[in-house]
Design an enzyme around this catalytic site. Structure first.
Site, PDB file in Angstrom:
ATOM      1  N   GLU A 440     -18.346 -11.633  -5.258  1.00  0.00           N
ATOM      2  CA  GLU A 440     -19.548 -11.392  -6.067  1.00  0.00           C
ATOM      3  C   GLU A 440     -19.446 -12.049  -7.449  1.00  0.00           C
ATOM      4  O   GLU A 440     -19.938 -11.518  -8.441  1.00  0.00           O
ATOM      5  CB  GLU A 440     -19.832  -9.887  -6.219  1.00  0.00           C
ATOM      6  CG  GLU A 440     -20.093  -9.173  -4.923  1.00  0.00           C
ATOM      7  CD  GLU A 440     -21.249  -9.764  -4.131  1.00  0.00           C
ATOM      8  OE1 GLU A 440     -22.104 -10.434  -4.736  1.00  0.00           O
ATOM      9  OE2 GLU A 440     -21.304  -9.552  -2.908  1.00  0.00           O
ATOM     10  N   GLY A 441     -18.833 -13.202  -7.489  1.00  0.00           N
ATOM     11  CA  GLY A 441     -18.617 -13.910  -8.746  1.00  0.00           C
ATOM     12  C   GLY A 441     -17.277 -13.537  -9.316  1.00  0.00           C
ATOM     13  O   GLY A 441     -17.041 -12.370  -9.657  1.00  0.00           O
TER      14      GLY A 441
END
Length: 590
Positions: A440-441
């Site tokens: 998620e980053g």
């Protein structure tokens, strides 16, 4: 064997005392959400997570998911557990009533999510991705799409995914190649491949609703040419029943270091039929609704796994007999003292506790603001809440997962050589926690988002949503009894302000300064935020210091202020050292 007990006392403290849960019932259409109702939900969630999910955690890790002939099989017991989860109404908890949801406040849902992550984080990923997909469709889908997909997703009969990443394209989504060609009936034909798709294929639900980023034939280059499509695994007939299998299939699952019971899939889209969600070429904006939700959820994953690692470390420190106290025998009736008596073990345990309870308190603040954002009708209040949650999202994701890994590592350290033995379960928590920092980053991307986007946004308005209440609290609490908490917080706040000014000044002329400072700045910001919630905790605990719960709160608060918050000074020095020392090395010299 590991143990787990949901930390209900601390959750209730955050929910009811730190943020006054009664104010939730004062929001529009929220009168039914009384403190009593919230407590009953938390208690039932504790029973489910402790009794159903937790027993499957180790076995799920050992067995993992199996991929055969395009089919993914989750570990033994997961299907029955998911059916129990669905039958208990848990997927519907915070969803909108118009689609079969219960409309529960995020403040409660986030605590339930933490319990699930502590008990069995791999299991929690399946419904977690579904809720994110639900939110993306709820906010950006057409009425027809909502009616077709959301009721079944809320019920838990269908699940959802987020399909962004491609083999050559991770954070830089402008490089993605998946194509979407219009059909005559208004749908689209998608062709391409995606990797790292959590829950992309599984045997828990009868249908999977994929949200897929792709390019239209006339798409401009880069991120401005990305559109979002909803692509079901099985096509849905007009009456809501399932039709033919769509052209999307799983081609492999990843063999991972952790969260092995969660299927991380490679998906192939071979002329799969999909429908545009929102506007053409505006897909990234719609997908960020899901991504930001997932980033907060990943932060809670870090908190949840840290909690169970801490519980087991404490239990082991009480039981493990080794040596004698440096100041004399403390348990003469035993052949040796438990390692809990040793200062270094207590340092590790208090560090874990201070980070965990601080993060839980900070997540409670974020949850309250999300509830205000979604429920309040006052435009000023919703603007503040929107700014605050946007500012804190990268902090929660990166700080909580950084600290989650640090906590699990410390917990393993408390076990000594037994820590890396599989039977005790600690090594699984370390493996699981390390992954949260990546998906998620990555946390480096979160730091760039905070410093490069959120700080300068709207002339720095977002930052004031955090700074103003902290400064107001410091000014309002100058009593002598609060000095041990206010003075360190004041220093941390000043360090944060100086760091902010330095980055804004140097970063304007050299963007490398932003990149060089970003990770240290996010940690400085996060520690200051933890210092604030710990100071508020101390303020509430001082009048009740004769009760064991609040006495422990005060001791932990003092430890945080004296031993952990001073890191902000070193972080400021690192930030002020600038980018030159990083960038002057010749590429070839690495």
């Amino acid at each position: 064997m590991p143990i787990y007990k949901a930390p209900l006392d601390d959750m209730r403290f955050v929910l009811h005392e730190l943020y006054d849960s009664k104010t939730i019932a004062e929001l529009p259409d929220s009168a039914e959400f009384t403190p009593e109702l919230m407590d009953s939900v938390l208690e039932e969630a504790a029973k489910f997570t402790e009794g159903v999910l937790f027993p499957l955690n180790q076995s799920g890790d050992l067995e993992g998911c199996v991929f055969e002939n395009g089919v993914v099989r989750t570990p033994a017991g997961f299907k029955a557990a998911y059916d129990a989860y669905r039958e208990g109404g848990w997927p519907a908890m915070s969803a909108a009533p118009e689609f079969g949801g219960q409309g529960m406040p995020v403040a409660v849902a986030m605590s339930v999510e933490e319990m699930m992550c502590s008990a069995n984080v791999a299991f929690g990923l399946y419904p977690g991705l579904t809720h994110g997909a639900y939110l993306a469709l709820y906010h950006h889908g057409s009425d027809a799409q909502k009616q077709m997909f959301l009721p079944k997703m809320v019920e838990g009969v269908w699940s959802g995914t987020m399909c962004l990443t491609e083999a050559h394209c991770g954070t830089d989504l402008g490089l993605l190649r998946t194509k979407a060609v219009p059909n005559e009936d208004g749908s689209y034909r998608l062709t391409g491949s995606k990797i790292f798709i959590s829950a992309g294929e599984q045997d828990l639900t009868e249908n999977i609703i994929h949200l897929v980023l792709a390019r239209l034939p006339d798409a401009p280059p880069g991120v401005k040419g990305i559109s979002l499509f909803v692509v079901p695994k099985f096509l849905v007939k007009e009456d809501g029943s399932l039709g033919a299998r769509n052209g999307v299939s799983c081609t492999a699952i990843e063999h991972k270091m952790g969260i092995k019971a969660s299927a991380t899939c490679a998906l192939a889209f071979d002329g799969a039929q999909g429908w545009l969600v929102g506007e053409a070429h505006k897909g990234l904006r719609a997908m960020f609704t899901m991504m930001n939700t997932e980033r907060l959820s990943v932060g809670i994953q870090g908190l949840g796994v840290a909690e169970i690692a801490y519980q087991n470390a404490v239990n082991y420190a009480r039981e493990r007999l080794q040596g004698r106290s440096l100041t004399g025998t403390k348990y003469p009736e035993k052949p040796a003292d438990p390692i809990l008596v040793h200062p270094d073990v207590r340092r590790m345990l208090l560090t874990m506790r201070a980070y965990i309870e601080g993060c839980r308190a900070l997540s409670g603040w974020v949850a309250r603001e999300i509830d205000i954002l979604h429920r309040a009708t006052d435009e000023d209040a919703t603007l503040v809440a929107d700014d605050f949650t946007a500012l804190l999202t990268p902090v929660v994701k990166a700080l909580f997962t950084d600290l989650g890994f640090e906590v699990t590592s410390l917990a393993l350290q408390c076990y000594g050589g037994h820590g890396y033995i599989r039977d005790h379960g600690m090594e699984q928590y370390v493996r699981d926690a390390r992954i949260f920092m990546l998906y998620e980053g990555t946390n480096g991307v979160q730091a760039l988002d905070l410093v490069g986007r959120k700080l300068p946004q709207d002339g720095g308005r977002l930052l004031t949503r955090f700074l103003d209440p902290v400064m107001e609290f410091i000014e309002a609490n100058d009593a002598e009894e609060m000095a041990p908490f206010i003075a360190p917080l004041q220093i941390a706040l000043e360090n944060l302000q100086v760091a902010t000014g330095h980055i804004m000044e140097t970063g304007m002329s050299n963007h490398d300064e932003i990149g060089a400072a970003s990770a240290d700045y996010l940690r400085l910001f996060g520690l200051t935020a933890l210092g604030f919630v710990w100071a508020r905790t101390a303020q509430l605990s001082l009048p009740k210091a004769d009760e064991s719960f609040y006495k422990a709160k005060l001791t932990t608060a003092k430890f945080f202020m004296q031993r952990l918050l001073p890191q902000t000074g070193a972080l400021l020095a690192s930030i002020q050292s600038g980018a030159e020392v990083m960038m002057e090395m010749e590429d070839a010299a690495f």
